[in-house]
Design a protein around this motif. Structure first.
Motif, PDB file in Angstrom:
ATOM      1  N   VAL A 158      69.189 -56.037  -1.587  1.00  0.00           N
ATOM      2  CA  VAL A 158      70.305 -55.475  -0.818  1.00  0.00           C
ATOM      3  C   VAL A 158      71.197 -54.729  -1.801  1.00  0.00           C
ATOM      4  CG1 VAL A 158      72.387 -56.066   0.487  1.00  0.00           C
ATOM      5  CG2 VAL A 158      70.251 -57.288   0.940  1.00  0.00           C
ATOM      6  N   ILE A 159      71.614 -53.524  -1.437  1.00  0.00           N
ATOM      7  CA  ILE A 159      72.427 -52.699  -2.346  1.00  0.00           C
ATOM      8  C   ILE A 159      73.895 -52.821  -1.952  1.00  0.00           C
ATOM      9  CG2 ILE A 159      72.910 -50.343  -3.142  1.00  0.00           C
ATOM     10  CD1 ILE A 159      69.973 -49.673  -2.571  1.00  0.00           C
ATOM     11  N   LEU A 160      74.733 -53.082  -2.947  1.00  0.00           N
ATOM     12  CA  LEU A 160      76.175 -53.217  -2.717  1.00  0.00           C
ATOM     13  C   LEU A 160      76.843 -51.841  -2.837  1.00  0.00           C
ATOM     14  CD1 LEU A 160      78.725 -55.013  -2.392  1.00  0.00           C
ATOM     15  CD2 LEU A 160      78.788 -55.147  -4.910  1.00  0.00           C
ATOM     16  N   SER A 161      77.669 -51.486  -1.882  1.00  0.00           N
ATOM     17  CA  SER A 161      78.406 -50.221  -1.966  1.00  0.00           C
ATOM     18  C   SER A 161      79.383 -50.273  -3.135  1.00  0.00           C
ATOM     19  CB  SER A 161      79.172 -49.989  -0.650  1.00  0.00           C
ATOM     20  OG  SER A 161      79.966 -51.123  -0.350  1.00  0.00           O
ATOM     21  N   ALA A 162      79.598 -49.134  -3.758  1.00  0.00           N
ATOM     22  CA  ALA A 162      80.452 -49.090  -4.965  1.00  0.00           C
ATOM     23  C   ALA A 162      81.890 -48.748  -4.581  1.00  0.00           C
ATOM     24  CB  ALA A 162      79.894 -48.068  -5.956  1.00  0.00           C
ATOM     25  N   PHE A 163      82.522 -49.618  -3.815  1.00  0.00           N
ATOM     26  CA  PHE A 163      83.895 -49.373  -3.354  1.00  0.00           C
ATOM     27  C   PHE A 163      84.933 -50.152  -4.156  1.00  0.00           C
ATOM     28  CE2 PHE A 163      83.104 -46.318  -0.329  1.00  0.00           C
ATOM     29  CZ  PHE A 163      82.217 -46.689   0.665  1.00  0.00           C
ATOM     30  N   GLY A 164      84.495 -50.754  -5.264  1.00  0.00           N
ATOM     31  CA  GLY A 164      85.435 -51.363  -6.193  1.00  0.00           C
ATOM     32  C   GLY A 164      86.413 -52.322  -5.548  1.00  0.00           C
ATOM     33  N   PRO A 165      87.705 -52.150  -5.818  1.00  0.00           N
ATOM     34  CA  PRO A 165      88.699 -53.132  -5.345  1.00  0.00           C
ATOM     35  C   PRO A 165      88.849 -53.197  -3.832  1.00  0.00           C
ATOM     36  CG  PRO A 165      89.780 -51.201  -6.344  1.00  0.00           C
ATOM     37  CD  PRO A 165      88.315 -51.053  -6.602  1.00  0.00           C
ATOM     38  N   ARG A 166      88.231 -52.255  -3.120  1.00  0.00           N
ATOM     39  CA  ARG A 166      88.265 -52.324  -1.652  1.00  0.00           C
ATOM     40  C   ARG A 166      87.330 -53.407  -1.125  1.00  0.00           C
ATOM     41  NH1 ARG A 166      86.973 -46.179  -0.301  1.00  0.00           N
ATOM     42  NH2 ARG A 166      87.087 -46.876   1.889  1.00  0.00           N
ATOM     43  N   LEU A 167      86.493 -53.959  -2.003  1.00  0.00           N
ATOM     44  CA  LEU A 167      85.487 -54.932  -1.569  1.00  0.00           C
ATOM     45  C   LEU A 167      85.999 -56.362  -1.724  1.00  0.00           C
ATOM     46  CD1 LEU A 167      82.268 -53.447  -3.241  1.00  0.00           C
ATOM     47  CD2 LEU A 167      83.008 -53.158  -0.863  1.00  0.00           C
ATOM     48  N   ASP A 168      85.683 -57.186  -0.744  1.00  0.00           N
ATOM     49  CA  ASP A 168      85.876 -58.634  -0.866  1.00  0.00           C
ATOM     50  C   ASP A 168      84.576 -59.203  -1.444  1.00  0.00           C
ATOM     51  OD1 ASP A 168      86.675 -61.344   1.518  1.00  0.00           O
ATOM     52  OD2 ASP A 168      85.990 -61.351  -0.579  1.00  0.00           O
ATOM     53  N   LEU A 169      84.512 -59.324  -2.749  1.00  0.00           N
ATOM     54  CA  LEU A 169      83.249 -59.706  -3.400  1.00  0.00           C
ATOM     55  C   LEU A 169      82.787 -61.097  -2.956  1.00  0.00           C
ATOM     56  CD1 LEU A 169      83.775 -58.346  -7.026  1.00  0.00           C
ATOM     57  CD2 LEU A 169      82.345 -57.365  -5.194  1.00  0.00           C
ATOM     58  N   ASP A 170      83.711 -62.001  -2.740  1.00  0.00           N
ATOM     59  CA  ASP A 170      83.275 -63.335  -2.314  1.00  0.00           C
ATOM     60  C   ASP A 170      82.624 -63.298  -0.935  1.00  0.00           C
ATOM     61  OD1 ASP A 170      85.911 -65.001  -4.058  1.00  0.00           O
ATOM     62  OD2 ASP A 170      83.756 -65.111  -4.460  1.00  0.00           O
ATOM     63  N   ALA A 171      83.052 -62.376  -0.101  1.00  0.00           N
ATOM     64  CA  ALA A 171      82.441 -62.276   1.228  1.00  0.00           C
ATOM     65  C   ALA A 171      80.957 -61.934   1.120  1.00  0.00           C
ATOM     66  CB  ALA A 171      83.153 -61.211   2.062  1.00  0.00           C
ATOM     67  N   VAL A 172      80.586 -61.158   0.122  1.00  0.00           N
ATOM     68  CA  VAL A 172      79.158 -60.826  -0.044  1.00  0.00           C
ATOM     69  C   VAL A 172      78.468 -61.864  -0.920  1.00  0.00           C
ATOM     70  CG1 VAL A 172      79.479 -59.260  -2.010  1.00  0.00           C
ATOM     71  CG2 VAL A 172      77.513 -58.946  -0.503  1.00  0.00           C
ATOM     72  N   LEU A 173      79.154 -62.384  -1.915  1.00  0.00           N
ATOM     73  CA  LEU A 173      78.510 -63.388  -2.788  1.00  0.00           C
ATOM     74  C   LEU A 173      78.255 -64.696  -2.047  1.00  0.00           C
ATOM     75  CD1 LEU A 173      80.346 -62.728  -6.182  1.00  0.00           C
ATOM     76  CD2 LEU A 173      77.958 -62.176  -5.592  1.00  0.00           C
ATOM     77  N   ASP A 174      79.018 -64.945  -0.968  1.00  0.00           N
ATOM     78  CA  ASP A 174      78.736 -66.114  -0.118  1.00  0.00           C
ATOM     79  C   ASP A 174      77.358 -66.012   0.525  1.00  0.00           C
ATOM     80  OD1 ASP A 174      82.099 -66.563   1.311  1.00  0.00           O
ATOM     81  OD2 ASP A 174      81.201 -67.254  -0.575  1.00  0.00           O
ATOM     82  N   ARG A 175      76.818 -64.790   0.572  1.00  0.00           N
ATOM     83  CA  ARG A 175      75.597 -64.557   1.360  1.00  0.00           C
ATOM     84  C   ARG A 175      74.372 -64.183   0.526  1.00  0.00           C
ATOM     85  NH1 ARG A 175      80.105 -63.468   4.104  1.00  0.00           N
ATOM     86  NH2 ARG A 175      80.153 -63.799   6.398  1.00  0.00           N
ATOM     87  N   VAL A 176      74.491 -64.244  -0.832  1.00  0.00           N
ATOM     88  CA  VAL A 176      73.347 -63.849  -1.655  1.00  0.00           C
ATOM     89  C   VAL A 176      72.979 -64.965  -2.631  1.00  0.00           C
ATOM     90  CG1 VAL A 176      73.969 -61.394  -1.472  1.00  0.00           C
ATOM     91  CG2 VAL A 176      74.734 -62.723  -3.481  1.00  0.00           C
ATOM     92  N   ASP A 177      71.761 -64.820  -3.162  1.00  0.00           N
ATOM     93  CA  ASP A 177      71.222 -65.848  -4.061  1.00  0.00           C
ATOM     94  C   ASP A 177      70.992 -65.332  -5.475  1.00  0.00           C
ATOM     95  OD1 ASP A 177      70.850 -67.709  -1.805  1.00  0.00           O
ATOM     96  OD2 ASP A 177      69.447 -66.161  -1.141  1.00  0.00           O
ATOM     97  N   GLY A 178      71.299 -64.059  -5.697  1.00  0.00           N
ATOM     98  CA  GLY A 178      71.162 -63.479  -7.026  1.00  0.00           C
ATOM     99  C   GLY A 178      71.787 -62.100  -7.074  1.00  0.00           C
ATOM    100  N   VAL A 179      72.075 -61.649  -8.284  1.00  0.00           N
ATOM    101  CA  VAL A 179      72.667 -60.324  -8.498  1.00  0.00           C
ATOM    102  C   VAL A 179      71.930 -59.625  -9.630  1.00  0.00           C
ATOM    103  CG1 VAL A 179      74.759 -59.082  -9.250  1.00  0.00           C
ATOM    104  CG2 VAL A 179      74.955 -61.027  -7.680  1.00  0.00           C
ATOM    105  N   VAL A 180      71.663 -58.336  -9.439  1.00  0.00           N
ATOM    106  CA  VAL A 180      71.065 -57.506 -10.491  1.00  0.00           C
ATOM    107  C   VAL A 180      71.984 -56.327 -10.759  1.00  0.00           C
ATOM    108  CG1 VAL A 180      69.151 -55.979 -11.134  1.00  0.00           C
ATOM    109  CG2 VAL A 180      68.680 -58.144  -9.957  1.00  0.00           C
ATOM    110  N   ALA A 181      72.372 -56.171 -12.016  1.00  0.00           N
ATOM    111  CA  ALA A 181      73.104 -54.972 -12.462  1.00  0.00           C
ATOM    112  C   ALA A 181      72.078 -54.045 -13.114  1.00  0.00           C
ATOM    113  CB  ALA A 181      74.207 -55.334 -13.458  1.00  0.00           C
ATOM    114  N   THR A 182      71.867 -52.888 -12.507  1.00  0.00           N
ATOM    115  CA  THR A 182      70.759 -52.023 -12.912  1.00  0.00           C
ATOM    116  C   THR A 182      71.139 -51.087 -14.057  1.00  0.00           C
ATOM    117  OG1 THR A 182      71.353 -50.109 -11.538  1.00  0.00           O
ATOM    118  CG2 THR A 182      70.100 -51.909 -10.475  1.00  0.00           C
ATOM    119  N   GLY A 183      70.126 -50.415 -14.552  1.00  0.00           N
ATOM    120  CA  GLY A 183      70.359 -49.353 -15.522  1.00  0.00           C
ATOM    121  C   GLY A 183      70.855 -48.090 -14.847  1.00  0.00           C
ATOM    122  N   SER A 184      71.313 -47.154 -15.684  1.00  0.00           N
ATOM    123  CA  SER A 184      71.777 -45.862 -15.190  1.00  0.00           C
ATOM    124  C   SER A 184      71.946 -44.915 -16.369  1.00  0.00           C
ATOM    125  CB  SER A 184      73.127 -45.990 -14.478  1.00  0.00           C
ATOM    126  OG  SER A 184      73.622 -44.714 -14.117  1.00  0.00           O
TER     127      SER A 184
END
Ligand SMILES: N[C@@H](CCC(=O)NCCCC(=O)O)C(=O)O
Length: 248
Positions: free
Chosen positions: A40-66
């Motif tokens: 699942v891809i997280l939108s890059a809206f920075g401080p507009r995001l409630d990160l806990d609201a999404v982290l409550d629903r996932v089991d892992g996080v990947v920070a990709t290259g760029s």
């Protein structure tokens, strides 16, 4: 057991008159096919995001290259055009996401730019154009057009014994390399897990982290199914996200 859900950082890219929040398919497919996670891809809206609201629903996080670089203002250095390109909305999302993921003990895999974000998020700094520093290798990708050539396996790294990565792969492994920045001042919260022959830090973990946390400067996702060490890293992340899904 339900399929683990894995959250990916996104880059803001302008194309066809829009700004797209996007992630390269190689990372998504590696986690889907080797780690067994639902990407699942997280939108890059920075401080507009409630990160806990999404982290409550996932089991892992990947920070990709760029191709883009962490803005040097995040580690107290004046930005120059040569240190770019930048993606400040990615920074504004990834850096707090990484910190909160670690705090919550959610499995975290940081790849290339993701390792650099991990170090900066925890107070470290980066060096630019490491190939121009005395005694350092050229870590940039080969000047070729094809992606397999860009991501070719091409230098060794030595794995630190007994660490998070050392429990997955041992000794010296061969990796690909597509970066011009690298860790300068290592965060005091990070442990070195692998180094290149020129001393460049190639993998880190978070000291005392409650969950799986690994940052690698190379790209295990690209040869995820074909390359032994890459597959072992992705499978270890897969075991961590499966355990998180069972716990959650
Ligand atoms: N921009 C940073 C991080 C490099 C990185 O994440 N590379 C992966 C993508 C490379 C590409 O597609 O060209 C740095 O340069 O150190």
């Amino acid at each position: 057991m339900t399929t683990p859900v894995v959250l990916f950082t996104s880059d803001a890219r302008d194309f066809d008159g829009y700004t797209w929040h996007s992630a390269p398919t190689t990372y998504l497919e590696a986690v889907l096919d080797v780690s067994g996670g639902l990407p699942v891809i997280l939108s890059a809206f920075g401080p507009r995001l409630d990160l806990d609201a999404v982290l409550d629903r996932v089991d892992g996080v990947v920070a990709t290259g760029s191709k883009t670089n962490v803005h040097p203002s995040h580690y107290g250095v004046a930005a120059t055009e040569a240190m770019g390109p930048y993606d400040e909305v990615r920074d504004a999302t990834s850096l707090p996401l990484i910190r909160r993921t670690i705090e919550r003990g959610i499995p975290l895999l940081c790849i290339c730019r993701g390792l650099q974000e991990l170090n900066v998020a925890l107070g470290g700094s980066l060096a630019s154009d490491v190939q121009e520093l005395p005694g350092r290798m050229d870590h940039r990708h080969p000047d070729v057009a094809d992606m397999d050539g860009k991501f070719a396996i091409r230098h060794g790294v030595t794995i630190a014994a007994g660490g998070c990565l050392g429990r997955i792969v041992e000794g010296e492994i061969q990796v690909n390399s597509l970066h011009r920045q690298a860790v300068a001042r290592l965060s005091d919260r990070l442990a070195v897990e692998a180094t290149a022959p020129d001393g460049t830090i190639e993998a880190v973990s978070v000291k005392g982290a409650p969950g799986f946390t690994l940052g690698v400067q190379w790209h295990p996702e690209y040869w995820g199914a074909a390359d032994g060490p890459s597959k072992a890293i992705l499978e270890a992340f897969g075991a961590a996200i499966a355990a998180e899904a069972a716990r959650r």
